[in-house]
Design a protein around this motif. Sequence first.
Motif, PDB file in Angstrom:
ATOM      1  N   LEU A  54       0.913  -1.248  -0.042  1.00 33.21           N
ATOM      2  CA  LEU A  54      -0.072  -0.028  -0.082  1.00 33.21           C
ATOM      3  C   LEU A  54       0.711   1.335   0.010  1.00 33.21           C
ATOM      4  O   LEU A  54       0.414   2.422  -0.683  1.00 33.21           O
ATOM      5  CB  LEU A  54      -0.961   0.046   1.207  1.00 33.21           C
ATOM      6  CG  LEU A  54      -2.179  -0.782   0.943  1.00 33.21           C
ATOM      7  CD1 LEU A  54      -2.781  -1.215   2.310  1.00 33.21           C
ATOM      8  CD2 LEU A  54      -3.137  -0.165   0.021  1.00 33.21           C
ATOM      9  N   GLY A  55       1.918   1.105   0.566  1.00 36.23           N
ATOM     10  CA  GLY A  55       2.745   2.536   0.704  1.00 36.23           C
ATOM     11  C   GLY A  55       3.321   3.002  -0.685  1.00 36.23           C
ATOM     12  O   GLY A  55       3.257   3.940  -1.132  1.00 36.23           O
TER      13      GLY A  55
ATOM     14  N   ALA B 214       0.262   4.065  -3.065  1.00 34.71           N
ATOM     15  CA  ALA B 214       0.012   5.500  -2.324  1.00 34.71           C
ATOM     16  C   ALA B 214       0.854   6.605  -2.736  1.00 34.71           C
ATOM     17  O   ALA B 214       0.436   7.520  -3.328  1.00 34.71           O
ATOM     18  CB  ALA B 214      -0.041   5.451  -0.543  1.00 34.71           C
TER      19      ALA B 214
ATOM     20  N   ARG C 278       3.765  -2.592   7.924  1.00 31.32           N
ATOM     21  CA  ARG C 278       3.166  -1.222   7.856  1.00 31.32           C
ATOM     22  C   ARG C 278       3.954  -0.229   7.998  1.00 31.32           C
ATOM     23  O   ARG C 278       3.494   0.966   7.674  1.00 31.32           O
ATOM     24  CB  ARG C 278       1.666  -1.450   8.441  1.00 31.32           C
ATOM     25  CG  ARG C 278       1.791  -1.469   9.752  1.00 31.32           C
ATOM     26  CD  ARG C 278       0.434  -2.057  10.155  1.00 31.32           C
ATOM     27  NE  ARG C 278       0.753  -2.378  11.746  1.00 31.32           N
ATOM     28  CZ  ARG C 278       0.918  -3.254  12.270  1.00 31.32           C
ATOM     29  NH1 ARG C 278       0.897  -4.521  11.406  1.00 31.32           N
ATOM     30  NH2 ARG C 278       0.945  -3.792  13.450  1.00 31.32           N
TER      31      ARG C 278
ATOM     32  N   VAL D 113       7.394   1.396   4.326  1.00 32.66           N
ATOM     33  CA  VAL D 113       7.565   2.315   2.952  1.00 32.66           C
ATOM     34  C   VAL D 113       8.773   3.074   2.828  1.00 32.66           C
ATOM     35  O   VAL D 113       9.122   3.066   1.550  1.00 32.66           O
ATOM     36  CB  VAL D 113       6.299   3.172   2.915  1.00 32.66           C
ATOM     37  CG1 VAL D 113       6.214   4.128   4.105  1.00 32.66           C
ATOM     38  CG2 VAL D 113       6.143   3.507   1.654  1.00 32.66           C
TER      39      VAL D 113
ATOM     40  N   TRP E 221      -3.600   3.311   2.537  1.00 32.08           N
ATOM     41  CA  TRP E 221      -2.133   3.283   3.390  1.00 32.08           C
ATOM     42  C   TRP E 221      -2.425   3.482   4.706  1.00 32.08           C
ATOM     43  O   TRP E 221      -2.153   2.921   5.719  1.00 32.08           O
ATOM     44  CB  TRP E 221      -0.995   4.010   2.652  1.00 32.08           C
ATOM     45  CG  TRP E 221       0.242   3.833   3.346  1.00 32.08           C
ATOM     46  CD1 TRP E 221       1.021   2.765   3.615  1.00 32.08           C
ATOM     47  CD2 TRP E 221       0.773   4.729   4.569  1.00 32.08           C
ATOM     48  NE1 TRP E 221       2.090   3.057   4.515  1.00 32.08           N
ATOM     49  CE2 TRP E 221       1.979   4.216   5.092  1.00 32.08           C
ATOM     50  CE3 TRP E 221       0.453   6.237   4.759  1.00 32.08           C
ATOM     51  CZ2 TRP E 221       2.715   5.007   5.788  1.00 32.08           C
ATOM     52  CZ3 TRP E 221       1.018   7.188   5.823  1.00 32.08           C
ATOM     53  CH2 TRP E 221       2.186   6.268   6.392  1.00 32.08           C
TER      54      TRP E 221
ATOM     55  N   GLN F  82      -4.742   1.104   6.594  1.00 29.64           N
ATOM     56  CA  GLN F  82      -4.111  -0.015   7.040  1.00 29.64           C
ATOM     57  C   GLN F  82      -2.954   0.217   8.222  1.00 29.64           C
ATOM     58  O   GLN F  82      -3.093  -0.602   9.151  1.00 29.64           O
ATOM     59  CB  GLN F  82      -3.101  -0.597   5.770  1.00 29.64           C
ATOM     60  CG  GLN F  82      -2.746  -2.063   5.922  1.00 29.64           C
ATOM     61  CD  GLN F  82      -0.957  -2.115   6.067  1.00 29.64           C
ATOM     62  OE1 GLN F  82      -0.561  -1.343   5.718  1.00 29.64           O
ATOM     63  NE2 GLN F  82      -0.917  -3.367   6.285  1.00 29.64           N
TER      64      GLN F  82
END
Length: 424
Positions: free
Chosen positions: A82-83, A86, A197, A200, A273, A276
Amino acid sequence: MSNVKLDYENVKQYIKDEELNKYEIKTKLAMSELKQRNDFTGFIDLPNKIDKKEFENIKTYAKEIKEKAQVLVVIGIGGSYLGAKAGIDFLSSYFPNKNNIEVIFAGFNLSGTYLKELVAYLEKKDFYINIISKSGGTLEPAVSFRILKELLEKKYGEKEANKRIIATTDKQKGILKEMSKEKGYRTLVVPDDIGGRYSVLTAVGLLPLATSGANIDELIQGANDERKKIWSEKFEENSCAKYAAIRQILYLKGKEIEVMSSFEPNLRFFGEWWKQLFGESECKNGRGLFPASLNLSSDLHSLGQLMQEGRRNIFETFLVLKKGNKDIKINKDKENKDKLNYLENKSVNYLNQVVHSATKKAHSSGLVPNLTLTIEKENSYNLGILFYFFEMACALSATHLGVNPFDQPGVEEYKKNIKEMLRR
Ligand code: PA5
């Protein structure tokens, strides 16, 4: 002053000064607790301790991928996906730019249609794979990797295919690490002391971002500048510490849902992001704020109704850009059939700002406390600031709440069930 400007005027009627001031000492305690932990707090000093060799490797691989491929397929899920998504959305132009390599994500779903179509699309493209999994064994990315690796081998032969795979995983252990050693894939590391998480700013985000054209020197510089501010500023001036404190105070007053609202389509995945990061870090032991996100203006015409008149257990955090990268003006129309000539010479970004003000006012009158976090514009430096700001805010907020910001026992539960069911 932090690079992220915090305006919390519209929460002041819900929070007394002394309630917020109590968090000055609580923040000091939480910060020292975080510094003393020796588990997954590597993200705290990471921007100041970048492994130079790994950083250079990332740049070299990114250059090679751009030269040799039209597509980079990034395979990962959760914090391993997700990072980067994003960040790439935040920095890239909205419409395809022929000069840029295409970055496609996979491994975050088990849709047969998605993978079948992706295979068909990639058959006609030159591509590389960046498989990202800290544990090396998560089912969704593993399945996508098996299928796309088969295509890569069919297309280029095994020897060349192995050169086109870069694995981002644990330094020593896990199936992916073992496969990489056996097959000769190049590897990048997810450090032991950094959880998915919060990763990133490691190779997890940096390789996809650098390949897409982000300036990762500036990204890390932004994160490091924000780190210095957050760790040295007084509570009064510290937007990150105050944001973490305000969300806790509101939560304890029954505002159990935090909605992050943004007005730029390129912030949509930033919201994903953020959800999460906060959801997996904070929501456990029967506690934690439910993080939700809205994309405005569009969601004003759907969930805007809930924001205005639904259950009053919500507060809203607007994430806005002070000045978008580009803008366009509204011209005079000689017929004026749409009656919009009163907007002559106004810019669309100005209208977007007015929509923000109008929404703040409406939601305030609907008894939704709201705060605004503002960043200048879309660039790599500011992206680094935002990533670090929210990682720290999340760790602080979860620490205030008394939960472990770095584990995810609930997520493990479903993974265990899948394995049992599939083996049966
Ligand atoms: O934040 C986390 O730890 C998770 O969201 C993980 O990133 C996610 O479960 C993917 O795990 P892995 O990288 O081990 O495949």
